[in-house]
Design an enzyme around this catalytic site. Structure first.
Site, PDB file in Angstrom:
ATOM      1  N   GLY A  18       0.830  -1.210   0.000  1.00  0.00           N
ATOM      2  CA  GLY A  18       0.000   0.000   0.000  1.00  0.00           C
ATOM      3  C   GLY A  18       0.858   1.251   0.000  1.00  0.00           C
ATOM      4  N   LEU A  22      -2.642   6.870   0.958  1.00  0.00           N
ATOM      5  CA  LEU A  22      -2.560   7.995   1.910  1.00  0.00           C
ATOM      6  C   LEU A  22      -1.401   7.803   2.882  1.00  0.00           C
ATOM      7  CD1 LEU A  22      -3.745  10.401   3.622  1.00  0.00           C
ATOM      8  CD2 LEU A  22      -5.247   8.711   4.696  1.00  0.00           C
ATOM      9  N   TYR A 143     -15.664  -5.109   6.734  1.00  0.00           N
ATOM     10  CA  TYR A 143     -14.272  -4.634   6.870  1.00  0.00           C
ATOM     11  C   TYR A 143     -13.738  -4.975   8.254  1.00  0.00           C
ATOM     12  CZ  TYR A 143     -10.684  -0.894   7.363  1.00  0.00           C
ATOM     13  OH  TYR A 143      -9.537  -0.160   7.607  1.00  0.00           O
ATOM     14  N   LYS A 194     -16.037  18.152  -1.851  1.00  0.00           N
ATOM     15  CA  LYS A 194     -17.391  18.726  -1.969  1.00  0.00           C
ATOM     16  C   LYS A 194     -17.367  20.235  -1.827  1.00  0.00           C
ATOM     17  CE  LYS A 194     -20.468  15.043  -0.638  1.00  0.00           C
ATOM     18  NZ  LYS A 194     -21.089  14.373   0.479  1.00  0.00           N
TER      19      LYS A 194
HETATM   20  P1  NAP Z   1      -5.408   3.935   0.701  1.00  0.00           P
HETATM   21  O1  NAP Z   1      -4.981   5.323   0.484  1.00  0.00           O
HETATM   22  O2  NAP Z   1      -6.636   3.418   0.048  1.00  0.00           O
HETATM   23  O3  NAP Z   1      -4.176   2.965   0.357  1.00  0.00           O
HETATM   24  C1  NAP Z   1      -4.369   1.596   0.384  1.00  0.00           C
HETATM   25  C2  NAP Z   1      -3.426   1.019  -0.632  1.00  0.00           C
HETATM   26  O4  NAP Z   1      -3.658  -0.378  -0.686  1.00  0.00           O
HETATM   27  C3  NAP Z   1      -3.633   1.588  -2.025  1.00  0.00           C
HETATM   28  O5  NAP Z   1      -2.609   2.480  -2.331  1.00  0.00           O
HETATM   29  C4  NAP Z   1      -3.630   0.361  -2.929  1.00  0.00           C
HETATM   30  O6  NAP Z   1      -2.602   0.372  -3.896  1.00  0.00           O
HETATM   31  C5  NAP Z   1      -3.309  -0.785  -1.972  1.00  0.00           C
HETATM   32  N1  NAP Z   1      -4.066  -1.956  -2.391  1.00  0.00           N
HETATM   33  C6  NAP Z   1      -5.410  -2.105  -2.383  1.00  0.00           C
HETATM   34  N2  NAP Z   1      -5.735  -3.299  -2.904  1.00  0.00           N
HETATM   35  C7  NAP Z   1      -4.557  -3.914  -3.266  1.00  0.00           C
HETATM   36  C8  NAP Z   1      -4.220  -5.147  -3.860  1.00  0.00           C
HETATM   37  N3  NAP Z   1      -5.162  -6.031  -4.229  1.00  0.00           N
HETATM   38  N4  NAP Z   1      -2.926  -5.412  -4.078  1.00  0.00           N
HETATM   39  C9  NAP Z   1      -1.952  -4.540  -3.745  1.00  0.00           C
HETATM   40  N5  NAP Z   1      -2.197  -3.346  -3.142  1.00  0.00           N
HETATM   41  C10 NAP Z   1      -3.495  -3.043  -2.929  1.00  0.00           C
HETATM   42  O7  NAP Z   1      -5.600   3.633   2.252  1.00  0.00           O
HETATM   43  P2  NAP Z   1      -4.832   4.226   3.517  1.00  0.00           P
HETATM   44  O8  NAP Z   1      -5.725   5.212   4.150  1.00  0.00           O
HETATM   45  O9  NAP Z   1      -3.436   4.590   3.155  1.00  0.00           O
HETATM   46  O10 NAP Z   1      -4.811   2.929   4.480  1.00  0.00           O
HETATM   47  C11 NAP Z   1      -3.612   2.316   4.846  1.00  0.00           C
HETATM   48  C12 NAP Z   1      -3.963   1.328   5.935  1.00  0.00           C
HETATM   49  O11 NAP Z   1      -4.493   2.031   7.070  1.00  0.00           O
HETATM   50  C13 NAP Z   1      -5.040   0.321   5.531  1.00  0.00           C
HETATM   51  O12 NAP Z   1      -4.690  -0.962   6.015  1.00  0.00           O
HETATM   52  C14 NAP Z   1      -6.302   0.816   6.219  1.00  0.00           C
HETATM   53  O13 NAP Z   1      -7.189  -0.251   6.497  1.00  0.00           O
HETATM   54  C15 NAP Z   1      -5.733   1.432   7.461  1.00  0.00           C
HETATM   55  N6  NAP Z   1      -6.560   2.487   8.078  1.00  0.00           N
HETATM   56  C16 NAP Z   1      -6.959   3.573   7.339  1.00  0.00           C
HETATM   57  C17 NAP Z   1      -7.708   4.585   7.964  1.00  0.00           C
HETATM   58  C18 NAP Z   1      -8.136   5.839   7.225  1.00  0.00           C
HETATM   59  O14 NAP Z   1      -8.881   6.637   7.800  1.00  0.00           O
HETATM   60  N7  NAP Z   1      -7.689   6.059   6.000  1.00  0.00           N
HETATM   61  C19 NAP Z   1      -8.035   4.481   9.316  1.00  0.00           C
HETATM   62  C20 NAP Z   1      -7.599   3.363  10.028  1.00  0.00           C
HETATM   63  C21 NAP Z   1      -6.851   2.377   9.396  1.00  0.00           C
HETATM   64  P3  NAP Z   1      -2.765   1.130  -5.310  1.00  0.00           P
HETATM   65  O15 NAP Z   1      -3.001   2.574  -4.959  1.00  0.00           O
HETATM   66  O16 NAP Z   1      -1.460   0.893  -5.962  1.00  0.00           O
HETATM   67  O17 NAP Z   1      -3.934   0.502  -5.992  1.00  0.00           O
HETATM   68  O1  GFB Z   2     -14.762   8.871   7.604  1.00  0.00           O
HETATM   69  P1  GFB Z   2     -16.132   8.333   7.562  1.00  0.00           P
HETATM   70  O2  GFB Z   2     -16.743   8.074   6.225  1.00  0.00           O
HETATM   71  O3  GFB Z   2     -16.238   6.952   8.286  1.00  0.00           O
HETATM   72  O4  GFB Z   2     -17.056   9.362   8.403  1.00  0.00           O
HETATM   73  P2  GFB Z   2     -16.391   6.544   9.819  1.00  0.00           P
HETATM   74  C1  GFB Z   2     -18.448   9.180   8.358  1.00  0.00           C
HETATM   75  C2  GFB Z   2     -19.118  10.301   9.151  1.00  0.00           C
HETATM   76  O5  GFB Z   2     -18.976  11.550   8.429  1.00  0.00           O
HETATM   77  C3  GFB Z   2     -20.610  10.026   9.244  1.00  0.00           C
HETATM   78  C4  GFB Z   2     -20.267  11.994   8.001  1.00  0.00           C
HETATM   79  O6  GFB Z   2     -21.121  10.622  10.408  1.00  0.00           O
HETATM   80  C5  GFB Z   2     -21.133  10.738   8.009  1.00  0.00           C
HETATM   81  O7  GFB Z   2     -22.523  11.104   8.125  1.00  0.00           O
HETATM   82  N1  GFB Z   2     -20.186  12.586   6.653  1.00  0.00           N
HETATM   83  C6  GFB Z   2     -20.721  13.769   6.288  1.00  0.00           C
HETATM   84  C7  GFB Z   2     -19.615  12.023   5.579  1.00  0.00           C
HETATM   85  N2  GFB Z   2     -20.529  13.993   4.976  1.00  0.00           N
HETATM   86  C8  GFB Z   2     -19.833  12.908   4.510  1.00  0.00           C
HETATM   87  C9  GFB Z   2     -19.351  12.562   3.222  1.00  0.00           C
HETATM   88  O8  GFB Z   2     -19.545  13.260   2.223  1.00  0.00           O
HETATM   89  N3  GFB Z   2     -18.661  11.385   3.129  1.00  0.00           N
HETATM   90  C10 GFB Z   2     -18.442  10.575   4.209  1.00  0.00           C
HETATM   91  N4  GFB Z   2     -17.710   9.433   4.064  1.00  0.00           N
HETATM   92  N5  GFB Z   2     -18.913  10.862   5.466  1.00  0.00           N
HETATM   93  C11 GFB Z   2     -15.019   4.563   8.918  1.00  0.00           C
HETATM   94  C12 GFB Z   2     -15.181   3.094   8.617  1.00  0.00           C
HETATM   95  O9  GFB Z   2     -16.080   4.975   9.727  1.00  0.00           O
HETATM   96  O10 GFB Z   2     -13.820   4.787   9.620  1.00  0.00           O
HETATM   97  C13 GFB Z   2     -14.040   2.624   7.792  1.00  0.00           C
HETATM   98  O11 GFB Z   2     -16.419   2.883   7.926  1.00  0.00           O
HETATM   99  C14 GFB Z   2     -12.703   3.138   8.253  1.00  0.00           C
HETATM  100  O12 GFB Z   2     -14.045   1.219   7.795  1.00  0.00           O
HETATM  101  C15 GFB Z   2     -12.739   4.552   8.777  1.00  0.00           C
HETATM  102  O13 GFB Z   2     -12.155   2.301   9.200  1.00  0.00           O
HETATM  103  C16 GFB Z   2     -11.473   4.894   9.514  1.00  0.00           C
HETATM  104  O14 GFB Z   2     -15.380   7.214  10.654  1.00  0.00           O
HETATM  105  O15 GFB Z   2     -17.819   6.655  10.193  1.00  0.00           O
END
Ligand code: NAP
Ligand code: GFB
Length: 321
Positions: A18, A22, A143, A194
């Site tokens: 990954g 991000l 998930y 947005k």
């Molecule tokens: P991201 O921006 O979507 O990056 C995830 C990466 O995974 C992508 O760059 C993608 O590579 C790669 N990937 C997806 N499917 C794949 C596959 N089949 N084979 C190889 N690579 C693959 O997500 P992120 O936010 O950086 O998340 C990183 C980690 O943090 C994840 O494990 C996620 O579950 C965890 N996490 C994220 C959040 C959050 O709020 N973002 C919160 C808590 C935990 P390509 O771009 O090359 O396709």
């Molecule tokens: O980051 P988010 O999509 O996920 O935030 P969670 C959702 C909250 O933001 C809800 C509000 O309260 C939505 O109603 N919201 C308002 C919006 N406008 C928007 C919009 O345009 N897009 C989105 N996405 N939300 C996630 C998990 O929960 O947390 C994932 O579902 C992941 O698995 C992530 O782990 C870290 O924080 O609710």
């Protein structure tokens, strides 16, 4: 932050799955280590849903350490509408990577869970011991169970073979190079996109839901520093929540206001309650982290949103959206 790399006799390799997402981009931004080779993997090079491709990746790079970020990731609405992908792809990716980390005798694996996978009905603050104490919130159960199996897989290798496989549990992450897709993204990147479009078209800035849910948000570069610290430090033998302090918890409305202020468009916000709020809160304790890194300074949500909005405006053409 200074993290203490071991003296490296030969150039060791850290493989980051990954690596172009991000969090992967944040590690690329901050990692300046001449003593180790960092290899960043994209899905275009190896599809980690495929075990043969995963083995080929380990054969090609022969890593000593793995930071496992690759996942099928999305916000609330992607989790609600794409449960088969969220379950099957993450189960496949995680099984393949952890199995190969064991079979290729990786020195240390740091894998990523999420604070959203904890039980929905719980006491607060959530801590690392509570992970399997009950079902996750229905909105992202697919998930969540896939991630809980990742934690289980790492734990049974640790307990049965002594493998140094640990899981970090980040809270909501945001920053440059996020996915800004209006439907699939997490709340901060979705609202930045947005607000950008609303200002361009001189229309209302629509925030989904009531705006009342609460979240802790960690800036991607801060998480990257903590991931590298976790990798090179022996302080974390078990899972650790990587989150800002509980006192930094903000509402979705707070976040929408901060975003609109950065766009100088804070007089057009409307809340569309026809949309789901998801989990009301998932307040997590970072006490275990604070015991090891008591002085770590997190970037404020105000500054982090400013940097992310500015990045999005400057990189609109190339941003994932
Ligand atoms: P991201 O921006 O979507 O990056 C995830 C990466 O995974 C992508 O760059 C993608 O590579 C790669 N990937 C997806 N499917 C794949 C596959 N089949 N084979 C190889 N690579 C693959 O997500 P992120 O936010 O950086 O998340 C990183 C980690 O943090 C994840 O494990 C996620 O579950 C965890 N996490 C994220 C959040 C959050 O709020 N973002 C919160 C808590 C935990 P390509 O771009 O090359 O396709
Ligand atoms: O980051 P988010 O999509 O996920 O935030 P969670 C959702 C909250 O933001 C809800 C509000 O309260 C939505 O109603 N919201 C308002 C919006 N406008 C928007 C919009 O345009 N897009 C989105 N996405 N939300 C996630 C998990 O929960 O947390 C994932 O579902 C992941 O698995 C992530 O782990 C870290 O924080 O609710």
């Amino acid at each position: 932050m200074l993290y203490y790399y071991k003296s490296i006799l030969a150039m060791e390799t850290v493989l980051v799955t990954g690596g172009f997402g991000l969090v992967g981009n944040a590690i690329q931004r901050i990692e300046k280590n001449e003593k180790m080779r960092f290899v960043y993997i994209s899905s275009s090079e190896f599809d980690l849903c495929d075990m043969d491709a995963t083995k080929k990746m380990f054969d090609k790079y022969n890593p000593d350490y793995v930071i496992h970020l690759a996942a099928c990731v999305g916000g609330l609405f992607k989790n609600m509408t794409r449960k088969i992908d969220m379950f099957e792809k993450n189960i496949q990716i995680n099984y393949n990577v952890v199995k190969c980390c064991h079979d290729f005798h990786i020195k240390k694996l740091v894998a990523c869970l999420s604070t959203c996978i904890f039980p929905d009905k719980t006491t607060y603050p959530i801590d690392e011991t509570m992970l399997h104490d009950g079902p996750p919130h229905e909105s992202n159960d697919a998930y969540a169970y896939a991630k809980r199996m990742l934690e289980m897989h790492c734990r049974i290798y640790r307990e049965n073979f002594g493998d140094n496989f640990v899981c970090v549990i980040p809270t909501n992450i945001y920053g440059p190079n996020d996915n800004f897709n209006l439907e699939d993204a997490h709340v901060i990147p979705a609202l930045i996109h947005k607000c950008y479009l609303a200002k361009e078209a001189d229309i209302d800035f629509v925030v989904r839901g009531s705006g009342t849910p609460l979240r802790q948000f960690i800036y991607s570069d801060d998480l990257a520093h903590l991931l590298l610290y976790t990798l090179f430090s022996n302080s974390f033998a078990d899972n650790v929540i990587l989150s800002v302090d509980e006192s930094e918890e903000v509402s979705i409305k707070d976040v929408a206001l901060l975003i609109s202020k950065r766009f100088a468009y804070d007089n057009r916000i409307v809340f569309d309650k026809a949309f789901d709020d998801g989990q009301y809160k998932k307040t997590a304790s970072n006490e275990r982290l604070r015991q090891i890194c008591p002085d770590f300074q997190f970037l404020s949500i105000d500054e982090g949103i400013q940097y992310t909005v500015d990045w999005f405006i400057e990189n609109y053409k190339i941003a994932r959206k």
